[in-house]
Design a protein around this motif. Structure first.
Motif, PDB file in Angstrom:
ATOM      1  N   ASN A 114     -22.780  41.237 -16.507  1.00  0.00           N
ATOM      2  CA  ASN A 114     -22.518  40.048 -17.322  1.00  0.00           C
ATOM      3  C   ASN A 114     -21.278  39.284 -16.865  1.00  0.00           C
ATOM      4  O   ASN A 114     -21.077  38.126 -17.247  1.00  0.00           O
ATOM      5  N   GLU A 115     -20.416  39.932 -16.089  1.00  0.00           N
ATOM      6  CA  GLU A 115     -19.163  39.315 -15.658  1.00  0.00           C
ATOM      7  C   GLU A 115     -19.229  38.737 -14.250  1.00  0.00           C
ATOM      8  O   GLU A 115     -18.243  38.189 -13.760  1.00  0.00           O
ATOM      9  N   LEU A 116     -20.373  38.849 -13.606  1.00  0.00           N
ATOM     10  CA  LEU A 116     -20.460  38.422 -12.212  1.00  0.00           C
ATOM     11  C   LEU A 116     -20.708  36.922 -12.109  1.00  0.00           C
ATOM     12  O   LEU A 116     -21.598  36.384 -12.775  1.00  0.00           O
ATOM     13  N   PRO A 117     -19.949  36.228 -11.266  1.00  0.00           N
ATOM     14  CA  PRO A 117     -20.211  34.802 -11.038  1.00  0.00           C
ATOM     15  C   PRO A 117     -21.549  34.614 -10.318  1.00  0.00           C
ATOM     16  O   PRO A 117     -22.089  35.550  -9.713  1.00  0.00           O
ATOM     17  N   ALA A 118     -22.058  33.412 -10.374  1.00  0.00           N
ATOM     18  CA  ALA A 118     -23.396  33.133  -9.840  1.00  0.00           C
ATOM     19  C   ALA A 118     -23.522  33.500  -8.366  1.00  0.00           C
ATOM     20  O   ALA A 118     -24.551  34.049  -7.944  1.00  0.00           O
ATOM     21  N   ARG A 119     -22.515  33.212  -7.570  1.00  0.00           N
ATOM     22  CA  ARG A 119     -22.579  33.503  -6.129  1.00  0.00           C
ATOM     23  C   ARG A 119     -22.692  34.999  -5.883  1.00  0.00           C
ATOM     24  O   ARG A 119     -23.479  35.444  -5.038  1.00  0.00           O
ATOM     25  N   VAL A 120     -21.917  35.795  -6.618  1.00  0.00           N
ATOM     26  CA  VAL A 120     -21.970  37.252  -6.456  1.00  0.00           C
ATOM     27  C   VAL A 120     -23.326  37.779  -6.917  1.00  0.00           C
ATOM     28  O   VAL A 120     -23.955  38.606  -6.234  1.00  0.00           O
ATOM     29  N   ARG A 121     -23.786  37.302  -8.063  1.00  0.00           N
ATOM     30  CA  ARG A 121     -25.102  37.735  -8.551  1.00  0.00           C
ATOM     31  C   ARG A 121     -26.202  37.410  -7.534  1.00  0.00           C
ATOM     32  O   ARG A 121     -27.101  38.212  -7.294  1.00  0.00           O
ATOM     33  N   GLY A 122     -26.099  36.238  -6.939  1.00  0.00           N
ATOM     34  CA  GLY A 122     -27.105  35.835  -5.973  1.00  0.00           C
ATOM     35  C   GLY A 122     -27.116  36.734  -4.749  1.00  0.00           C
ATOM     36  O   GLY A 122     -28.193  37.120  -4.259  1.00  0.00           O
ATOM     37  N   LEU A 123     -25.951  37.089  -4.250  1.00  0.00           N
ATOM     38  CA  LEU A 123     -25.871  37.956  -3.077  1.00  0.00           C
ATOM     39  C   LEU A 123     -26.363  39.365  -3.394  1.00  0.00           C
ATOM     40  O   LEU A 123     -27.069  39.986  -2.586  1.00  0.00           O
ATOM     41  N   VAL A 124     -25.990  39.861  -4.567  1.00  0.00           N
ATOM     42  CA  VAL A 124     -26.466  41.187  -4.976  1.00  0.00           C
ATOM     43  C   VAL A 124     -27.983  41.190  -5.098  1.00  0.00           C
ATOM     44  O   VAL A 124     -28.665  42.114  -4.636  1.00  0.00           O
ATOM     45  N   SER A 125     -28.519  40.139  -5.707  1.00  0.00           N
ATOM     46  CA  SER A 125     -29.966  40.033  -5.850  1.00  0.00           C
ATOM     47  C   SER A 125     -30.651  39.996  -4.488  1.00  0.00           C
ATOM     48  O   SER A 125     -31.680  40.650  -4.273  1.00  0.00           O
ATOM     49  N   GLN A 126     -30.090  39.234  -3.553  1.00  0.00           N
ATOM     50  CA  GLN A 126     -30.661  39.181  -2.206  1.00  0.00           C
ATOM     51  C   GLN A 126     -30.635  40.543  -1.528  1.00  0.00           C
ATOM     52  O   GLN A 126     -31.591  40.932  -0.852  1.00  0.00           O
ATOM     53  N   LEU A 127     -29.557  41.269  -1.700  1.00  0.00           N
ATOM     54  CA  LEU A 127     -29.465  42.606  -1.116  1.00  0.00           C
ATOM     55  C   LEU A 127     -30.538  43.528  -1.684  1.00  0.00           C
ATOM     56  O   LEU A 127     -31.199  44.265  -0.935  1.00  0.00           O
ATOM     57  N   PHE A 128     -30.709  43.473  -2.985  1.00  0.00           N
ATOM     58  CA  PHE A 128     -31.753  44.299  -3.599  1.00  0.00           C
ATOM     59  C   PHE A 128     -33.133  43.935  -3.051  1.00  0.00           C
ATOM     60  O   PHE A 128     -33.935  44.818  -2.724  1.00  0.00           O
ATOM     61  N   VAL A 129     -33.423  42.658  -2.953  1.00  0.00           N
ATOM     62  CA  VAL A 129     -34.726  42.217  -2.456  1.00  0.00           C
ATOM     63  C   VAL A 129     -34.946  42.710  -1.035  1.00  0.00           C
ATOM     64  O   VAL A 129     -36.021  43.239  -0.696  1.00  0.00           O
ATOM     65  N   ARG A 130     -33.944  42.545  -0.181  1.00  0.00           N
ATOM     66  CA  ARG A 130     -34.084  42.958   1.219  1.00  0.00           C
ATOM     67  C   ARG A 130     -34.262  44.476   1.328  1.00  0.00           C
ATOM     68  O   ARG A 130     -35.074  44.965   2.126  1.00  0.00           O
ATOM     69  N   VAL A 131     -33.505  45.213   0.536  1.00  0.00           N
ATOM     70  CA  VAL A 131     -33.618  46.672   0.582  1.00  0.00           C
ATOM     71  C   VAL A 131     -34.993  47.130   0.109  1.00  0.00           C
ATOM     72  O   VAL A 131     -35.619  48.016   0.709  1.00  0.00           O
ATOM     73  N   GLN A 132     -35.477  46.533  -0.984  1.00  0.00           N
ATOM     74  CA  GLN A 132     -36.822  46.871  -1.464  1.00  0.00           C
ATOM     75  C   GLN A 132     -37.867  46.564  -0.397  1.00  0.00           C
ATOM     76  O   GLN A 132     -38.810  47.346  -0.195  1.00  0.00           O
ATOM     77  N   GLU A 133     -37.724  45.439   0.275  1.00  0.00           N
ATOM     78  CA  GLU A 133     -38.664  45.087   1.338  1.00  0.00           C
ATOM     79  C   GLU A 133     -38.626  46.118   2.466  1.00  0.00           C
ATOM     80  O   GLU A 133     -39.669  46.482   3.031  1.00  0.00           O
ATOM     81  N   MET A 134     -37.439  46.601   2.803  1.00  0.00           N
ATOM     82  CA  MET A 134     -37.319  47.608   3.859  1.00  0.00           C
ATOM     83  C   MET A 134     -38.039  48.892   3.479  1.00  0.00           C
ATOM     84  O   MET A 134     -38.767  49.477   4.285  1.00  0.00           O
ATOM     85  N   TRP A 135     -37.858  49.328   2.253  1.00  0.00           N
ATOM     86  CA  TRP A 135     -38.505  50.570   1.825  1.00  0.00           C
ATOM     87  C   TRP A 135     -40.013  50.393   1.686  1.00  0.00           C
ATOM     88  O   TRP A 135     -40.776  51.312   1.970  1.00  0.00           O
ATOM     89  N   ARG A 136     -40.441  49.190   1.293  1.00  0.00           N
ATOM     90  CA  ARG A 136     -41.886  48.933   1.248  1.00  0.00           C
ATOM     91  C   ARG A 136     -42.464  48.935   2.669  1.00  0.00           C
ATOM     92  O   ARG A 136     -43.550  49.465   2.900  1.00  0.00           O
ATOM     93  N   ARG A 137     -41.711  48.378   3.606  1.00  0.00           N
ATOM     94  CA  ARG A 137     -42.159  48.378   5.000  1.00  0.00           C
ATOM     95  C   ARG A 137     -42.260  49.814   5.533  1.00  0.00           C
ATOM     96  O   ARG A 137     -43.207  50.169   6.245  1.00  0.00           O
ATOM     97  N   ALA A 138     -41.273  50.631   5.187  1.00  0.00           N
ATOM     98  CA  ALA A 138     -41.302  52.036   5.621  1.00  0.00           C
ATOM     99  C   ALA A 138     -42.492  52.770   5.015  1.00  0.00           C
ATOM    100  O   ALA A 138     -43.181  53.540   5.706  1.00  0.00           O
ATOM    101  N   ALA A 139     -42.754  52.523   3.726  1.00  0.00           N
ATOM    102  CA  ALA A 139     -43.885  53.180   3.065  1.00  0.00           C
ATOM    103  C   ALA A 139     -45.205  52.744   3.685  1.00  0.00           C
ATOM    104  O   ALA A 139     -46.110  53.567   3.906  1.00  0.00           O
TER     105      ALA A 139
END
Length: 213
Positions: A114-139
């Protein structure tokens, strides 16, 4: 080896393959739930992460025992040996990934999202998306025995490293409270490690070329 023993041997190889596939699904679900837990301060999502981590831990113990028994009792060779060794090396990587997802998920209970500014939230969200994509690719590569997955994951991991660098810069020059800053620096490192583990899994998937008969 008698026909009966050979049949049982291949049944257990199939069981190993199915259990590892299940672990891959669970770890992707854990990462997705950790995303929701952190950014939405969602306690239910954090519980999902903990549940997935517990099931992965159980499957790790099961697979480790079963793989060792096959290596000792059946003396596999060629593709079957490569498969079993790869499984033995992959399952710790999956459990370590689940543990990192759990560490992130628990921080959702601190409501730091709740305390994260929009830019930080956006980068964290992008990291999660990319990591999920990597694990889906591995699976998918594990399921299809697809060649070239290691190189693809290494390329993906370079994007993760770039996003991690950007996130750390935002954290360094932002105005977050000190406790939140410390926790988010840890989260950033955990997210980077999620990508590293996916790369390692991809390398082991490529170490065997065909599914055991």
């Amino acid at each position: 080896m008698s026909d009966e023993l050979r049949t049982e041997y291949h049944r257990q190889l199939d069981e190993i393959g199915t259990a590892l596939a299940r672990m891959m699904v669970l770890v992707e679900e854990a990462i997705a739930a950790a995303n929701t837990a952190l950014l939405s301060s969602d306690d239910e999502a954090a519980d999902v992460v903990a549940q997935r981590r517990a099931e992965i831990s159980q499957l790790h113990a099961f697979l480790e025992t079963l793989v060792v028994s096959q290596l000792v009792l059946q003396a596999p060779v060629a593709g079957e040996l490569r498969f079993l060794i790869a499984v033995f090396r992959i399952v710790p990587e999956v459990e370590l990934t689940a543990a990192l997802a759990g560490d992130i998920g628990r921080r959702g209970g601190m409501h730091i999202g709740n305390e994260l500014p929009a830019r930080v939230r956006g980068l964290v969200s992008q990291l999660f998306v990319r990591v999920q994509e990597m694990w889906r690719r591995a699976a998918d590569a594990y399921h299809d025995r697809a060649p070239g997955v290691a190189a693809r994951l290494e390329s993906d991991d370079e994007e993760i490293d770039e996003l991690h660098t950007s996130l750390m810069a935002e954290l360094a020059f932002g105005a977050l409270r000190a406790p939140v800053l410390v926790e988010m620096a840890l989260v950033a490192r955990f997210l980077e490690r999620l990508g590293d583990h996916a790369v390692e899994v991809g390398r082991w998937i490529e170490s065997f070329s065909v599914a055991p008969d």
